[in-house]
Design a protein around this motif. Structure first.
Motif, PDB file in Angstrom:
ATOM      1  N   PHE B  45      32.954  36.863  31.432  1.00  0.00           N
ATOM      2  CA  PHE B  45      33.491  38.194  32.040  1.00  0.00           C
ATOM      3  C   PHE B  45      32.953  39.005  30.521  1.00  0.00           C
ATOM      4  O   PHE B  45      33.575  38.607  29.346  1.00  0.00           O
ATOM      5  N   LEU B  46      32.587  40.160  30.632  1.00  0.00           N
ATOM      6  CA  LEU B  46      32.483  41.106  29.644  1.00  0.00           C
ATOM      7  C   LEU B  46      33.377  42.335  29.701  1.00  0.00           C
ATOM      8  O   LEU B  46      34.134  42.592  28.740  1.00  0.00           O
ATOM      9  N   VAL B  47      33.049  42.773  30.995  1.00  0.00           N
ATOM     10  CA  VAL B  47      34.017  44.316  30.917  1.00  0.00           C
ATOM     11  C   VAL B  47      33.794  44.674  32.403  1.00  0.00           C
ATOM     12  O   VAL B  47      33.052  44.332  33.166  1.00  0.00           O
ATOM     13  N   SER B  48      35.093  45.292  32.690  1.00  0.00           N
ATOM     14  CA  SER B  48      35.242  46.082  34.128  1.00  0.00           C
ATOM     15  C   SER B  48      35.549  47.380  33.844  1.00  0.00           C
ATOM     16  O   SER B  48      35.974  47.942  32.736  1.00  0.00           O
ATOM     17  N   PHE B  49      35.008  48.049  34.788  1.00  0.00           N
ATOM     18  CA  PHE B  49      34.749  49.471  34.757  1.00  0.00           C
ATOM     19  C   PHE B  49      35.304  50.070  36.251  1.00  0.00           C
ATOM     20  O   PHE B  49      34.809  49.675  37.330  1.00  0.00           O
ATOM     21  N   TYR B  50      36.374  51.012  36.193  1.00  0.00           N
ATOM     22  CA  TYR B  50      36.925  51.672  37.320  1.00  0.00           C
ATOM     23  C   TYR B  50      37.394  53.008  37.192  1.00  0.00           C
ATOM     24  O   TYR B  50      37.922  53.312  35.906  1.00  0.00           O
ATOM     25  N   ASN B  51      37.126  54.017  37.828  1.00  0.00           N
ATOM     26  CA  ASN B  51      37.372  55.402  37.915  1.00  0.00           C
ATOM     27  C   ASN B  51      37.046  55.930  36.735  1.00  0.00           C
ATOM     28  O   ASN B  51      37.633  56.552  35.826  1.00  0.00           O
ATOM     29  N   ASN B  52      35.796  55.608  36.405  1.00  0.00           N
ATOM     30  CA  ASN B  52      35.046  56.136  35.227  1.00  0.00           C
ATOM     31  C   ASN B  52      35.391  55.816  33.802  1.00  0.00           C
ATOM     32  O   ASN B  52      35.457  56.381  32.766  1.00  0.00           O
ATOM     33  N   GLU B  53      36.198  54.598  33.719  1.00  0.00           N
ATOM     34  CA  GLU B  53      36.634  54.180  32.333  1.00  0.00           C
ATOM     35  C   GLU B  53      36.870  52.546  32.470  1.00  0.00           C
ATOM     36  O   GLU B  53      36.699  51.985  33.625  1.00  0.00           O
ATOM     37  N   ILE B  54      36.614  52.205  31.311  1.00  0.00           N
ATOM     38  CA  ILE B  54      36.697  50.821  31.109  1.00  0.00           C
ATOM     39  C   ILE B  54      38.393  50.267  31.317  1.00  0.00           C
ATOM     40  O   ILE B  54      39.217  50.812  30.872  1.00  0.00           O
ATOM     41  N   SER B  55      38.335  49.355  32.291  1.00  0.00           N
ATOM     42  CA  SER B  55      39.752  48.722  32.675  1.00  0.00           C
ATOM     43  C   SER B  55      39.910  47.682  31.909  1.00  0.00           C
ATOM     44  O   SER B  55      41.240  47.353  31.644  1.00  0.00           O
ATOM     45  N   GLU B  56      38.958  46.747  31.701  1.00  0.00           N
ATOM     46  CA  GLU B  56      39.349  45.767  30.683  1.00  0.00           C
ATOM     47  C   GLU B  56      38.043  44.875  30.051  1.00  0.00           C
ATOM     48  O   GLU B  56      36.954  45.551  30.637  1.00  0.00           O
ATOM     49  N   LYS B  57      38.111  44.575  29.038  1.00  0.00           N
ATOM     50  CA  LYS B  57      36.894  44.220  28.316  1.00  0.00           C
ATOM     51  C   LYS B  57      37.481  42.827  27.564  1.00  0.00           C
ATOM     52  O   LYS B  57      38.844  42.650  27.262  1.00  0.00           O
TER      53      LYS B  57
END
Lengths: 118, 113
Positions: B45-57
């Motif tokens: 996993f690198l990064v997750s994106f939700y609601n126009n922002e990074i949720s976790e990296k």
């Protein structure tokens, strides 16, 4: 942190026979999801089967079924009537329950390479 | 079945160059992800994106990496100054909310020379 372990780097099965791939995981959560993904040489990630942890009944998709043992934190994949097209890398994956943040991210094991002999 | 589309399928770049990997997630999906797989290793996993922002990296996703969803359609991963160890297959993925299937793209193989 959650971890996923696949202890069999490689497995081999005769065409039409049955094979079981092992997966164990470690988590302190009670609600989560488990998946098996197939990755053929094309490297496309293909979902094979998924299981919700709150369900006691083992998931089944045609020739693919799982043996989910929640207490033992074990999630094995059984492939029945193996076909040449089943030859691939198989990854076990864990996902926390819930939305947003880290809860939607998949944690993968290292994979098991399955060979099918004609 | 709907598809996540990734372009290019293969990208070759010189060490130190910037690269942008492009993805078009499925149109009604809400959660977007980048994963990578170094040859012969597990998918990370690198990064997750939700609601126009990074949720976790993850720890891998350092300051050299960035993501954007510039137009509500595309989802891009930028590596500012590539290193040899960035050579990997990069997978984009998307899903709807709830216990919904995660759809993976076919990947972009990045080779850093």
């Amino acid at each position: 942190a959650q971890t996923v372990t696949q202890s069999q780097p490689e497995m081999s099965v005769q065409e039409a026979e049955t094979v079981t791939l092992s997966c164990t995981y470690d988590t302190s959560e009670s609600d989560y999801y488990l998946f098996w993904y197939k990755q053929p040489p094309s490297r496309q990630m293909i979902l094979v089967i998924r299981q919700e942890a709150y369900k006691q009944q083992n998931a089944t998709e045609n020739r693919f079924s799982v043996n989910f043992q929640k207490a033992a934190k074990s999630f094995s994949l059984k492939i029945s009537d193996s076909q040449l097209g089943d030859a691939a890398m198989y990854f076990c994956a864990y996902r926390s329950e819930g939305e947003g943040g880290s809860q939607g991210n998949l944690i993968f094991g290292k994979g098991t390479k399955l060979s099918v002999k004609p | 079945e709907p598809e996540v589309t990734q372009t290019p399928s293969h990208q070759v770049t010189q060490m130190g160059q910037e690269v942008i990997l492009r993805c078009v997630p499925i149109s009604n999906h809400l959660y977007f992800y980048w994963y990578r797989q170094i040859l012969g290793q597990k998918v990370e996993f690198l990064v997750s994106f939700y609601n126009n922002e990074i949720s976790e990296k993850s720890e891998i996703f350092d300051d050299q990496f960035s993501v954007e969803r510039p137009d509500g359609s595309n989802f891009t991963l930028k590596i500012r100054s590539t290193k040899l160890e960035d050579s990997a297959m990069y997978f984009c993925a998307s899903r709807q909310g709830g216990f919904r299937k995660l759809f993976f793209g076919s990947g972009t193989q990045l080779s850093v020379l």
